[in-house]
Design a protein around this motif. Structure first.
Motif, short mmCIF file in Angstrom:
data_model
loop_
_atom_site.label_atom_id
_atom_site.label_comp_id
_atom_site.label_asym_id
_atom_site.label_seq_id
_atom_site.Cartn_x
_atom_site.Cartn_y
_atom_site.Cartn_z
N ASN A 168 13.35 59.95 40.96
CA ASN A 168 12.12 61.50 41.03
C ASN A 168 10.83 60.57 41.40
O ASN A 168 10.26 61.42 41.58
CB ASN A 168 12.07 62.24 39.59
N SER A 173 9.85 63.38 51.86
CA SER A 173 8.35 63.93 50.77
C SER A 173 8.56 64.95 49.59
O SER A 173 9.81 65.91 49.74
CB SER A 173 7.92 64.84 52.48
N ARG A 174 7.62 64.62 48.93
CA ARG A 174 7.24 66.24 48.27
C ARG A 174 8.08 66.81 47.60
O ARG A 174 8.84 67.74 46.89
CB ARG A 174 6.10 65.39 46.91
N ASN A 176 10.31 59.46 44.94
CA ASN A 176 10.94 60.96 45.89
C ASN A 176 12.09 60.48 46.92
O ASN A 176 11.98 60.48 48.33
CB ASN A 176 10.00 61.25 46.84
N SER A 204 11.26 67.40 45.00
CA SER A 204 11.27 68.07 43.53
C SER A 204 12.15 68.84 43.03
O SER A 204 13.24 68.54 41.85
CB SER A 204 9.26 68.61 43.56
#
Length: 115
Positions: free
Chosen positions: A73, A25-26, A76, A30
């Motif tokens: 990225n 999950s982002r 994710n 990140s």
């Protein structure tokens, strides 16, 4: 919701290859250093490879030159390309941040290497 979902494990013969994927999950992915860990029955979970948010990598001595960690990225997702697999690589593989967050452990993916 915070989630890490590993996939790509399987059974291969020694010398073979597998590519593991970990969808995050982002909120986890990140800005964190991401890593692959592995665990065999009765042993602690060990770090195998890590990659920073900028792409710097580091590996356990036992997998240097055989495993490659990477990250996308935009998706994710973190990957682990495993080549020249050895029976000693047999384990359940997990991804997590560095240092690992207990609440983030997923179900892992089993890798079995036969001689």
């Amino acid at each position: 919701q915070v989630r890490l979902v590993e996939s790509g494990g399987g059974s291969v013969q020694a010398g073979g290859s597998l590519r593991l994927s970990c969808a995050a999950s982002r909120s986890i992915f990140s800005f964190n250093t991401m890593a692959w860990y592995r665990q065999t029955p009765g042993k602690q979970r060990d770090l195998v490879a890590l990659i920073t948010s900028r792409g710097s990598t580091n590996y356990a001595d036992s997998v240097k030159g055989r495993f490659t960690i990477s990250r996308d990225n935009a998706k994710n997702t973190v990957y682990l390309q495993m080549d020249s697999l050895e029976p000693e690589d047999t384990a359940v593989y997990y991804c997590n941040i560095v240092p690992p967050n207990h609440n983030y452990w997923g179900q892992g993916t089993q890798v079995t290497v036969s001689s």
